[in-house]
Design a protein around this motif. Structure first.
Motif, PDB file in Angstrom:
ATOM      1  N   GLU A 175       0.901  -1.193  -0.075  1.00 47.68           N
ATOM      2  CA  GLU A 175       0.010   0.221  -0.045  1.00 47.68           C
ATOM      3  C   GLU A 175       0.782   1.266  -0.079  1.00 47.68           C
ATOM      4  N   PRO A 176       0.851   2.142  -0.938  1.00 49.32           N
ATOM      5  CA  PRO A 176       1.739   3.316  -1.324  1.00 49.32           C
ATOM      6  C   PRO A 176       1.557   4.278   0.167  1.00 49.32           C
ATOM      7  N   GLY A 177       2.211   5.395   0.257  1.00 54.92           N
ATOM      8  CA  GLY A 177       1.895   6.325   1.154  1.00 54.92           C
ATOM      9  C   GLY A 177       1.300   7.300   0.852  1.00 54.92           C
ATOM     10  N   PRO A 270      -9.385  -6.252   2.904  1.00 56.02           N
ATOM     11  CA  PRO A 270      -8.738  -6.553   1.510  1.00 56.02           C
ATOM     12  C   PRO A 270      -7.661  -7.261   1.416  1.00 56.02           C
ATOM     13  N   ALA A 271      -6.719  -7.134   2.628  1.00 53.86           N
ATOM     14  CA  ALA A 271      -5.142  -7.496   2.840  1.00 53.86           C
ATOM     15  C   ALA A 271      -5.236  -8.941   3.396  1.00 53.86           C
ATOM     16  N   ARG A 272      -6.574  -9.472   3.449  1.00 54.08           N
ATOM     17  CA  ARG A 272      -6.802 -10.979   3.941  1.00 54.08           C
ATOM     18  C   ARG A 272      -6.482 -10.832   5.832  1.00 54.08           C
ATOM     19  N   PHE A 365      -7.142  -1.590  -2.819  1.00 57.78           N
ATOM     20  CA  PHE A 365      -7.656  -0.959  -1.906  1.00 57.78           C
ATOM     21  C   PHE A 365      -8.879   0.230  -2.237  1.00 57.78           C
ATOM     22  N   SER A 366      -9.692  -0.240  -3.205  1.00 55.84           N
ATOM     23  CA  SER A 366     -10.558   0.568  -3.771  1.00 55.84           C
ATOM     24  C   SER A 366     -11.766  -0.254  -4.093  1.00 55.84           C
TER      25      SER A 366
END
Length: 428
Positions: A175-177, A270-272, A365-366
């Motif tokens: 996940e980017p900053g 979403p990242a499980r 993440f959307s």
């Protein structure tokens, strides 16, 4: 011009065929879990020296021996948050204890843990897919530099537990900053009361057999049938500002006895990463269980201490997983048993934070425009995502494919007619 049109229609037909075929469910392994199609096989190493590299956005298959400890290598930048979910899949019929499971940690080169988590089978004493996540948050004091990190996967097993190897699925993600710094404290008060579950008539919706084949759900009441030992995966798109709640009910059955943890309901982000789970004991009479309320999805939830609140930190597909204990068969037969799943979505969707770059996998993440759920109170908001996808993917996909093929046929006929006219003109 005709050549360009022909090329465009051919591309449309090929794309539609690919779209329809993409909906084909993944093939389940003998243990009943459907691994992500195309997942790369990677062997874990007993030490860091031989650790194989994992690439964010890719999915991997591996296996873990009894009493095993395996390392994997993960290069990270200084700015990206990292999540490495590891799903352990013991074979059906395996003997497991309540505390059996896996422990996962992400470590720096010196062996200092950035984060660790564990997952176990619980009171159901039934082998099922369980997921734990190795994680690196850039907002914490440890593991901040751009460097090579190591994922350690350990098996937690009692002395008399299953001695065989367990399959693993690993799905590293980043996940980017943020482009602009946001608040670093969790949101204030939120409605933590258990909401009234939907009272709609149940609709049949069989679950998938893994994360990659999880079936889409929206708000409503859904029904499936599970045999002892079955696990069903569903995905619920939850946008920024929306709040998800779920409960499950196991129908009555003929028989005698008591089974602890007969039905387990789990919520994962979403990242499980696990958000919450709940299980019910069963005596043959109808029983229901609900997940604990969690706040609306917000980026700043990651600064909350309770794990449930901390887990609803980004928008995307949240997973609801149902498991029916194998031990149910001993007292109440082979089933299948009717299970009802109630899903409720509250809150008003809003724009999310601006990221500096993109996630791996992209759009993890959307929530897509197609998957956006209805507005609260039954207003216009896109309708039920599950029903929309069923319509688009079934009737809509078939209709679009037929239209595309029809256009191709019409173009071919016109091409033949045009070719004949041209020939006749050339002969005159």
């Amino acid at each position: 011009m005709r050549r360009g049109l022909r090329k465009a229609v051919r591309g449309l037909c090929a794309g539609l065929v690919g779209w329809v075929l993409a909906g084909t469910p993944a093939v389940a392994a003998p243990d009943g879990y459907a691994f992500t199609p195309g997942a790369e096989n990677v062997a874990g190493s007993p030490d860091t020296a031989g650790a194989r590299t994992l690439v964010p956005g890719h999915t991997y298959r591996s296996s873990l021996p009894a009493h095993g400890r395996l390392y994997y290598r993960l290069p990270l930048t200084a700015t990206a948050n990292a999540y490495v979910p590891v799903t352990a899949v013991p074979p059906r019929g395996a003997t497991v204890a309540a505390t059996d499971g896996i422990r996962v940690s992400l470590q720096d080169a010196d062996g200092n843990p950035c984060f660790y988590s564990s997952a176990s089978f619980g009171a159901g004493l039934s082998p099922r897919p369980v997921t734990a996540v190795g994680q690196r948050d850039t907002g914490r004091s440890l593991c901040q530099s751009a460097a090579v990190y190591y994922l350690l996967v350990e098996r937690l097993d009692a002395r008399n537990s299953d001695p065989g190897r367990w399959d693993l699925e690993l799905a590293p993600a980043t996940e980017p900053g943020l482009a602009v710094a946001g608040p670093t404290t969790p949101p204030g008060a939120w409605n933590s009361a258990t909401p009234q579950p939907p009272g709609d008539a149940p609709r049949e919706r069989r679950g998938g057999e893994g994360f990659s084949s999880a079936r889409l759900l929206g708000q409503g009441v859904w029904r499936t049938r599970l045999a002892p030992g079955d696990t069903a995966f569903y995905r619920v798109p939850v946008d920024w500002g929306r709040q998800v709640h779920a409960g499950a009910e196991l129908s009555a059955a003929t028989g005698h006895g008591y089974v602890g943890g007969a039905l387990t309901l789990s919520l994962l982000n979403p990242a499980r990463a696990p958000v919450d789970d709940a299980a019910l004991g069963y005596t043959g009479t109808r029983r229901a269980v609900s997940l604990a309320p969690v706040p609306p999805v917000e980026y700043a939830n990651r600064y909350a201490v309770p794990s449930g609140e901390n887990g609803v930190r980004f928008a995307g597909d949240y997973y609801l997983v149902l498991h029916l204990s194998e031990r149910l068969a001993d007292s109440f037969g082979a089933g299948p048993f009717a299970v009802t799943l109630r899903v409720r979505l509250d809150g008003t969707a809003h724009a999310g934070p601006k990221y500096r770059g993109h996630a791996e996998p992209t759009d993890l993440f959307s929530v897509s425009t197609v998957d956006r759920g209805p507005a609260p109170g039954g207003g216009t908001g896109g309708g039920d995502p599950a029903m929309r996808v069923l319509a688009y993917g079934g009737l809509g996909g078939g209709t679009a494919l037929l239209l595309g093929l029809g256009a191709w046929t019409l173009l071919a006929r016109r091409s033949r007619v045009g070719s004949g006219a041209w020939s006749r003109r050339g002969q005159s």
